[in-house]
Every structure is written in structure tokens, then in C-alpha cells.
Write an enzyme that holds these catalytic residues in place. Sequence first.
Site, PDB file in Angstrom:
ATOM      1  N   ASP A 103     -31.616  24.340  37.370  1.00 35.92           N
ATOM      2  CA  ASP A 103     -32.392  25.004  36.326  1.00 35.92           C
ATOM      3  C   ASP A 103     -31.516  25.470  35.174  1.00 35.92           C
ATOM      4  O   ASP A 103     -30.365  25.886  35.373  1.00 35.92           O
ATOM      5  CB  ASP A 103     -33.118  26.208  36.942  1.00 35.92           C
ATOM      6  CG  ASP A 103     -33.960  26.962  35.942  1.00 35.92           C
ATOM      7  OD1 ASP A 103     -34.905  26.359  35.405  1.00 35.92           O
ATOM      8  OD2 ASP A 103     -33.654  28.151  35.682  1.00 35.92           O
TER       9      ASP A 103
ATOM     10  N   GLU B 289     -31.982  20.190  34.329  1.00 39.92           N
ATOM     11  CA  GLU B 289     -32.958  20.596  33.323  1.00 39.92           C
ATOM     12  C   GLU B 289     -32.137  21.035  32.114  1.00 39.92           C
ATOM     13  O   GLU B 289     -31.686  22.179  32.019  1.00 39.92           O
ATOM     14  CB  GLU B 289     -33.842  21.745  33.825  1.00 39.92           C
ATOM     15  CG  GLU B 289     -35.001  22.032  32.874  1.00 39.92           C
ATOM     16  CD  GLU B 289     -35.093  23.481  32.428  1.00 39.92           C
ATOM     17  OE1 GLU B 289     -35.924  23.770  31.563  1.00 39.92           O
ATOM     18  OE2 GLU B 289     -34.336  24.320  32.943  1.00 39.92           O
TER      19      GLU B 289
END
Length: 639
Positions: free
Chosen positions: A317, A370
Site C-alpha cells: 500500500d 500501489e
Amino acid sequence: MSTPYLLKPHPGPKFGETDAYLFRQGTHARLFASLGCQLRDGDSTGADFAVWAPNATSVSVIGDWNDWNAETDEMVQASDGTGIWQVHSPHVQQGQAYKYRIRTRQGDVFEKADPVAFFSENAPATASRAWSLQGHTWNDQTWMDGRAKANALDAPMSIYEVHAGSWRRKDGQPLGWRELAHELAEYVVGMGFTHVELMPVTEHPFYGSWGYQTTGYFAPTARYGTPQDFMYFVDHLHQRGIGVLLDWVPSHFPTDAHGLASFDGTHLYEHADPRQGFHPEWNSAIFNYGRHEVRSFLISSALFWLEHYHIDGLRVDAVASMLYLDYARGAGEWIPNREGGRENLEAIEFLQELNRAVYRHFPDAFTVAEESTAWPRVSRPIEMGGLGFGMKWNMGWMHDSLSYFRDDPIYRRYHHDRITFSIVYAFSENFVLPLSHDEVVYGKGSLIGKMPGDEWQQFANLRVLLAYMWAHPGKKLLFMGGEFAQRREWTHEGELEWWVTEQLPHRGMQHLVGELNRLLRAEPALHQLDFDAAGFEWVDPNDRETGVVSFLRKSADGESVLVVCNMTPQPRRNHFLGVPKGGTWREILNSDAQSFGGAGWGNLGAVRSAPMPSHGKPHALCLTLPPLAVLYLKRDTDE
């Protein structure tokens, strides 16, 4: 020289010389075998505890077995300079709650959860639990033996993103891991998805953070069951042929009093200067990637899930927030690196080290970044100057596509490049195309709610978006609810609007996604060369006046699927497109089919080519293009 990661089973519960060396070097990949609470098996009793708190003046383990008395189990600091405190407590039993009582140099006393705990109390309680990871017998050997093929870059990959607590509920409560395993696996198999990606399941105190504010980097959240229950979940999905990916958050952590922040009275895991150590956008702390011990902690967390829970991949993330020192900061709010730049050199080294560790020890698993900027070579080998990720989310494709589809079709001719530009950079990285949870929260509305026009146009537009997405180079990711056009924006409280699947337009969308997944698996041209420019060829990218986009997807052996997207509500009759070979081209997908909720326009299932040059090809098809629809056509090779 290769980095000396420690991944072999540790010979004993204590933190030894090899542990200390690798810990200080930042390459200890298995801290979970020596730190935390290690329950003894067999004839031995109790547990060994070890915790990193180099700046504390005293540390004790307090818990259920000693009535939370700090004098009973006082820890001893190792003399090797690592800052590790250890003690053996003979009375600890499985499931008992505990914390570390830490006295700082300033005389303050903190009670902290174990950073390497395997299990925790259910929120809002914050203690760790003594827990053994033994007891589950894995039955997924067939999957594990073959997962290298399922996770390969040339494999069909369609990922269903799930928030475990709000997919389905029973009597208003989230399903436990074991019940969720059966219901989710049955649904995912029926829909044809290849993988499930779970939003973070690492322990988190605030349910509304969806797991992105992690306190337990080695503990699956207790909200849905025990660690063994989570093992059962992964095991069952594997037995059904479904890969399991975890959303993992090494970019920041919350400042809850029981967590990692100011762990021993100093900024141990985070930077001391808030210009480096505090995230203004998420109100959380930022890891100090330049500290070797912190790198060991995070790398150990990543490999822990791969080893103990058979996880197939990690979606990392907020990588952009790690790469840039000025991320979400204004002038004067950040500190340049040693070379005067904005790049976080320590974070870059950590990410490379992380990927090196994952692919060395689990080469059949993968990592996904990401990363929302144009940082180069995110999914390229470290030896080539890359970060070493297996894949990267294509945020540019997502933003451009949603922006294009929000427009009323009458204006799309002016923004034609939004839908074609992605091919310019499509092969610069190994991309995943994400329509994730981020696009259906915080007032952004649902996917179907973003589409313009009346109900017919909204559903037709969404069918076009999804069929175009499944044909575009790159692996696919769709957040739960998008597959049946849920109208309500996603909320973590409650479950998906399953009742709408009783209505034809929603049921038709669900059927379309299932068919797209079936074709993705069945047609090598749609997946085999996702990351190779040889797998894509434009037929006509410039037809902005009619709003038609057409291209070929190609397999390694030269077989082609023609994809034709009519982005307007105007049907197009006698629309000529060039094709590379003559013969009969069958419609293998028509998003306007009545079974998908469409009107049933089309070409009666097939079109015969004419030996007429068009678009630089020797043959041409004369097609009827349904309004707001996508056609996939494949040449009949039986002729």
C-alpha cells in the site's frame, strides 16, 4: 554477494548471535521465530518472551497468568547491544492476554502490545494474546505445487478485492473466517475470478480504518477468528483453486498508545522529526527505513504471511508516500535527502530489499505496488535500477478511464485520447488495472453511479467499461459489488446490496463479469502477452468522430481477438474494420446481449470477411456495432 537472510527454522527460542547480527544488518527475515511470545511445546512449559526496546530502563511482561504484576516476569536486557529484552515465564498458557510494561529513561511507564504478537484481543481491547501457530493441517499442496503457473506474468489473472467484514453478514454481524471461506470460495469460483485480494487483515484498533492503520504486523485481526481460522480460510480457497493476496501496509502506522509509536520512550520505529516521521494526510507515524532493525521488522512481517499463512502475494500500500519525502507536504515541511533531492533513498533501499527477500524465498509468490506516480521501473529488476516489484497498479489508466466514462457520450469525441493514451505506456511496467475500493468511497459514489445518462445508458456504459477493461493489456482487479453494479457507495458497516442481483440489469452485469472471466481464462490472446507490446495492435485508434475504438489482442502463437468498442449510444451499421486474416469471425462476446441486460443488437453471431484492404490489413469485416457496447470477435480456425 547475496544478502544473508535468515529464513531457516531457528534452533531455539532465544535471540542468539546470528539473530543479533542479521537484525542489526537489516536483513533478518524471520524475527517472528525469536521475538515476541514463543510458547514452548511438548514437555516444556510456559513461554519465552523477547522484545526490542533499546532505550528502556526496565521491561516486564504483565498478563493474565501473573495478575498483571510487573515484578513477576522482569525481563533482562541482552549484553550484545541489540536492545533485546528476554525472559522465560513458566506459567503462560495459550490464549492468555499480555503486554510489555516499559519504563523509559524519563521515568514514564508505558504498557505496550507485543509488536510481534501472533494474536490479539478483539478491539476495543488492546492486549496481545499468547498463541501457538501449530494445530492446522494444510491440505493445499496441489495448489502450492502449481501456484507458480497461476501467479506467472503470462497467466490469466482476475482479482476480486474484498473487505472481509462487509462482503456478507449474518444477523448483522461479519462472517467468521471459516464460514466466509466457504461462501466466498463458492461465489468466486462461480464468477471465474482467479484471485481474492483482502483489504488489510493485520490487526487494527479502528475498524473504520479498514485495516490501513495497522498495530499488529504479525496478527490477523481477531474480529473474524483465530490465526488457525484464517489458515483454514486460505487453505480452503487454495483447495478451490483461488489465490489469496494480502493488502500490506509498511508505509505508516497509527499512534495509538498501545502500539509502535514512541515504543520505548523514544522514536524507535518512526523518525523523530515530524517532517520525516509524521504523515499529515493520514495522521499517522512513518517508519524510519534507514534504521536496520526497522527494515528487519518489516521484511519479517512480509515473509511471515507467506510462510505461515501460504499467502500468494502482497499488494504493498501507498508506495508513492514512501518514495517521496515531500509527499503531501508543502515547502518547508520536509527534509531533502543527503543529495538534496526529494526521493526517500532509505525507503527505496528498503523496497528493493523487501522484493529481493520475497522473490528469493518465495519465487512462486509475487508483490504488487500501489504506486500512483510516474516513478520509473517500479516492476523492473533491481539489477536494472528497478524497485523489484512483480507488478504495479495502473492508476493513470484508472483515472483516465473513469474520467472518460463520466462524460456524456456526446462530449467523448473531445476527450478521445483519455481512452487511447494508456497504450503509450502500457508496457513500461507490469500493470494491474484497478477499479478498487478507493473509487467507491468518500463521496465518489458507486461505479454504476459514475456513469452518465438514464438507467439504460448507465448500465450500458458500465458494461462497456468492464468489457474494455478485460480486453486492455494488464491484469484485472475489481472491488466487490462492482461486478453486479451495486448502486450504493461502499460502506464498511453492513454488507453488499445482494438483493439487487434479483433485478435483471444487475444480474446481467454479474453474468457479464463471469463471462469476461471465462474468456480471459480461455483465450490466450487476452492474457498471455499482457506485458509485451507484441500482444497488442491498434486497428483504428483515431475514430473520435464515431467514438469507436478497435484493436487486436494477440497470443504468442499469433492468434488474435478483435475488440471493438462503440463508446456512443448510436448504433453503427456497415462499419468496416480491417482484420489480419480472412474467414468467418465469430462474436465470442457482445456486451449488448440480452443475457447481460442489453438490447440484443449484433451480427447474428458471426461475420464473414471480405478480401478488401482496410486499416492496413488485407481483409475487412462489415460490422453492426450495438450502441454503447463492446464486441470480441475471433476468427473461426475450423474453416
